[in-house]
Design a protein around this motif. Structure first.
Motif, PDB file in Angstrom:
ATOM      1  N   ALA A  46      12.041   3.784   7.969  1.00  0.00           N
ATOM      2  CA  ALA A  46      12.556   4.630   8.948  1.00  0.00           C
ATOM      3  C   ALA A  46      11.635   5.613   9.861  1.00  0.00           C
ATOM      4  CB  ALA A  46      13.369   6.028   8.154  1.00  0.00           C
ATOM      5  N   ILE A  47      10.185   5.385   9.557  1.00  0.00           N
ATOM      6  CA  ILE A  47       9.342   6.067  10.189  1.00  0.00           C
ATOM      7  C   ILE A  47       8.220   5.108  10.372  1.00  0.00           C
ATOM      8  CG2 ILE A  47       7.376   7.730   9.947  1.00  0.00           C
ATOM      9  CD1 ILE A  47       9.315   9.335   7.733  1.00  0.00           C
ATOM     10  N   SER A  48       7.494   5.075  11.526  1.00  0.00           N
ATOM     11  CA  SER A  48       6.701   4.168  12.071  1.00  0.00           C
ATOM     12  C   SER A  48       5.156   4.835  11.551  1.00  0.00           C
ATOM     13  CB  SER A  48       6.419   3.886  13.528  1.00  0.00           C
ATOM     14  OG  SER A  48       7.655   3.142  13.915  1.00  0.00           O
ATOM     15  N   LEU A  49       4.369   3.854  11.090  1.00  0.00           N
ATOM     16  CA  LEU A  49       2.988   4.322  10.594  1.00  0.00           C
ATOM     17  C   LEU A  49       1.994   4.179  11.743  1.00  0.00           C
ATOM     18  CD1 LEU A  49       1.046   5.329   8.277  1.00  0.00           C
ATOM     19  CD2 LEU A  49       0.900   2.883   7.945  1.00  0.00           C
TER      20      LEU A  49
ATOM     21  N   ASP B 112       8.886   8.389   0.977  1.00  0.00           N
ATOM     22  CA  ASP B 112      10.032   7.463   0.783  1.00  0.00           C
ATOM     23  C   ASP B 112      10.668   6.973   2.136  1.00  0.00           C
ATOM     24  OD1 ASP B 112      11.772   6.005  -1.168  1.00  0.00           O
ATOM     25  OD2 ASP B 112      13.171   7.522  -0.529  1.00  0.00           O
ATOM     26  N   GLU B 113      10.909   7.777   3.003  1.00  0.00           N
ATOM     27  CA  GLU B 113      11.347   7.435   4.452  1.00  0.00           C
ATOM     28  C   GLU B 113      10.374   6.532   5.131  1.00  0.00           C
ATOM     29  OE1 GLU B 113      14.344   8.250   5.798  1.00  0.00           O
ATOM     30  OE2 GLU B 113      14.929   9.085   3.773  1.00  0.00           O
TER      31      GLU B 113
ATOM     32  N   ILE C  72       0.987  -1.337   0.084  1.00  0.00           N
ATOM     33  CA  ILE C  72       0.081  -0.041   0.051  1.00  0.00           C
ATOM     34  C   ILE C  72       0.867   1.087  -0.004  1.00  0.00           C
ATOM     35  CG2 ILE C  72      -1.825   1.305   1.291  1.00  0.00           C
ATOM     36  CD1 ILE C  72      -2.557  -1.447   2.290  1.00  0.00           C
ATOM     37  N   LEU C  73       1.827   1.303   0.812  1.00  0.00           N
ATOM     38  CA  LEU C  73       2.651   2.540   0.908  1.00  0.00           C
ATOM     39  C   LEU C  73       3.482   2.526  -0.471  1.00  0.00           C
ATOM     40  CD1 LEU C  73       4.384   2.372   4.460  1.00  0.00           C
ATOM     41  CD2 LEU C  73       2.651   3.900   3.665  1.00  0.00           C
ATOM     42  N   ASN C  74       3.802   1.632  -1.284  1.00  0.00           N
ATOM     43  CA  ASN C  74       4.366   1.739  -2.476  1.00  0.00           C
ATOM     44  C   ASN C  74       3.777   2.408  -3.412  1.00  0.00           C
ATOM     45  OD1 ASN C  74       7.128   0.935  -2.003  1.00  0.00           O
ATOM     46  ND2 ASN C  74       6.618  -1.416  -2.392  1.00  0.00           N
ATOM     47  N   SER C  75       2.219   1.962  -3.241  1.00  0.00           N
ATOM     48  CA  SER C  75       1.177   2.516  -4.238  1.00  0.00           C
ATOM     49  C   SER C  75       1.026   4.023  -4.089  1.00  0.00           C
ATOM     50  CB  SER C  75      -0.029   1.659  -3.970  1.00  0.00           C
ATOM     51  OG  SER C  75      -1.249   2.064  -4.936  1.00  0.00           O
ATOM     52  N   VAL C  76       0.864   4.325  -2.634  1.00  0.00           N
ATOM     53  CA  VAL C  76       0.825   5.773  -2.135  1.00  0.00           C
ATOM     54  C   VAL C  76       2.118   6.508  -2.675  1.00  0.00           C
ATOM     55  CG1 VAL C  76       0.850   7.103  -0.343  1.00  0.00           C
ATOM     56  CG2 VAL C  76      -0.419   5.272  -0.041  1.00  0.00           C
ATOM     57  N   PHE C  77       3.031   6.237  -2.421  1.00  0.00           N
ATOM     58  CA  PHE C  77       4.300   6.740  -3.193  1.00  0.00           C
ATOM     59  C   PHE C  77       4.116   6.851  -4.559  1.00  0.00           C
ATOM     60  CE2 PHE C  77       8.440   6.769  -4.879  1.00  0.00           C
ATOM     61  CZ  PHE C  77       9.189   7.843  -4.237  1.00  0.00           C
ATOM     62  N   ARG C  78       3.787   6.021  -5.424  1.00  0.00           N
ATOM     63  CA  ARG C  78       3.841   6.197  -6.920  1.00  0.00           C
ATOM     64  C   ARG C  78       2.612   7.164  -7.118  1.00  0.00           C
ATOM     65  NH1 ARG C  78       4.150   0.589  -6.501  1.00  0.00           N
ATOM     66  NH2 ARG C  78       1.903   0.316  -6.816  1.00  0.00           N
ATOM     67  N   SER C  79       1.574   7.128  -6.756  1.00  0.00           N
ATOM     68  CA  SER C  79       0.681   8.059  -6.768  1.00  0.00           C
ATOM     69  C   SER C  79       1.083   9.544  -6.628  1.00  0.00           C
ATOM     70  CB  SER C  79      -0.574   7.876  -6.068  1.00  0.00           C
ATOM     71  OG  SER C  79      -1.184   6.603  -6.313  1.00  0.00           O
ATOM     72  N   VAL C  80       1.574   9.812  -5.628  1.00  0.00           N
ATOM     73  CA  VAL C  80       2.231  11.337  -5.105  1.00  0.00           C
ATOM     74  C   VAL C  80       3.503  11.378  -6.157  1.00  0.00           C
ATOM     75  CG1 VAL C  80       3.475  12.579  -3.549  1.00  0.00           C
ATOM     76  CG2 VAL C  80       1.466  11.116  -2.679  1.00  0.00           C
ATOM     77  N   HIS C  81       4.245  10.269  -6.319  1.00  0.00           N
ATOM     78  CA  HIS C  81       5.248  10.709  -7.367  1.00  0.00           C
ATOM     79  C   HIS C  81       4.850  11.087  -8.845  1.00  0.00           C
ATOM     80  CE1 HIS C  81       9.020   9.964  -9.519  1.00  0.00           C
ATOM     81  NE2 HIS C  81       8.624   9.403 -10.357  1.00  0.00           N
ATOM     82  N   THR C  82       3.725  10.477  -9.131  1.00  0.00           N
ATOM     83  CA  THR C  82       3.139  10.724 -10.565  1.00  0.00           C
ATOM     84  C   THR C  82       2.566  12.023 -10.568  1.00  0.00           C
ATOM     85  OG1 THR C  82       2.958   8.527 -11.016  1.00  0.00           O
ATOM     86  CG2 THR C  82       1.588   9.846 -12.317  1.00  0.00           C
TER      87      THR C  82
END
Length: 140
Positions: free
Chosen positions: A87-90, A81-82, A46-56
């Motif tokens: 490096a950060i707790s969700l 990315d962190e 899910i975090l990878n998908s979130v990252f890709r959406s924001v990146h795009t």
């Protein structure tokens, strides 16, 4: 003062329509992914998908001349990315801030497309407050 958005750029209307549609889809996906984080599931995926959406969103906003959206998305992308590297707790509070960031991006996009300078000024003032909340989660 002219906006850095549509008033100063000549953009093919069909490309702009594609950008609007894709941005809307990315914002919907971003929201769905963030809500899924609250429910559980494969956090890494899910975090990878979130990252890709924001990146795009960052890249296409910059490409279409929406610098405020691109800049905020860039800062959010750096934080994400962190987060996805561990490096950060969700937690639920962080997920709520990320949902607020998603809403902020949506508002920035809308204001930049409309060349609404007054709204952009307000949003530019509130963006750093959201980013400060994120920075509080950074280690060290």
């Amino acid at each position: 003062m002219a906006s850095a958005g549509l008033k100063t750029m000549q953009i093919d209307p069909s490309l702009l329509q594609t950008y609007r549609e894709e941005s809307s889809e990315l914002l919907e996906r971003l929201e769905a992914d963030l809500l899924q984080l609250e429910k559980g599931g494969d956090v890494a995926e899910i975090l990878n998908s979130v990252f890709r959406s924001v990146h795009t969103l960052k890249g296409t906003s910059a490409m279409f001349g929406f610098p405020a959206t691109g800049a905020f998305a860039h800062d959010l992308e750096t934080f994400l990315d962190e987060l996805r590297r561990g490096a950060i707790s969700l937690d639920d509070a962080l997920t709520e801030i990320l949902l607020q960031c998603r809403d902020h991006i949506a508002s920035l996009l809308q204001s930049e497309e409309a060349s609404d300078e007054a709204a952009l000024m307000r949003l530019r003032a509130s963006g750093p407050q959201l980013l400060t909340q994120l920075v509080a989660y950074m280690p060290g």
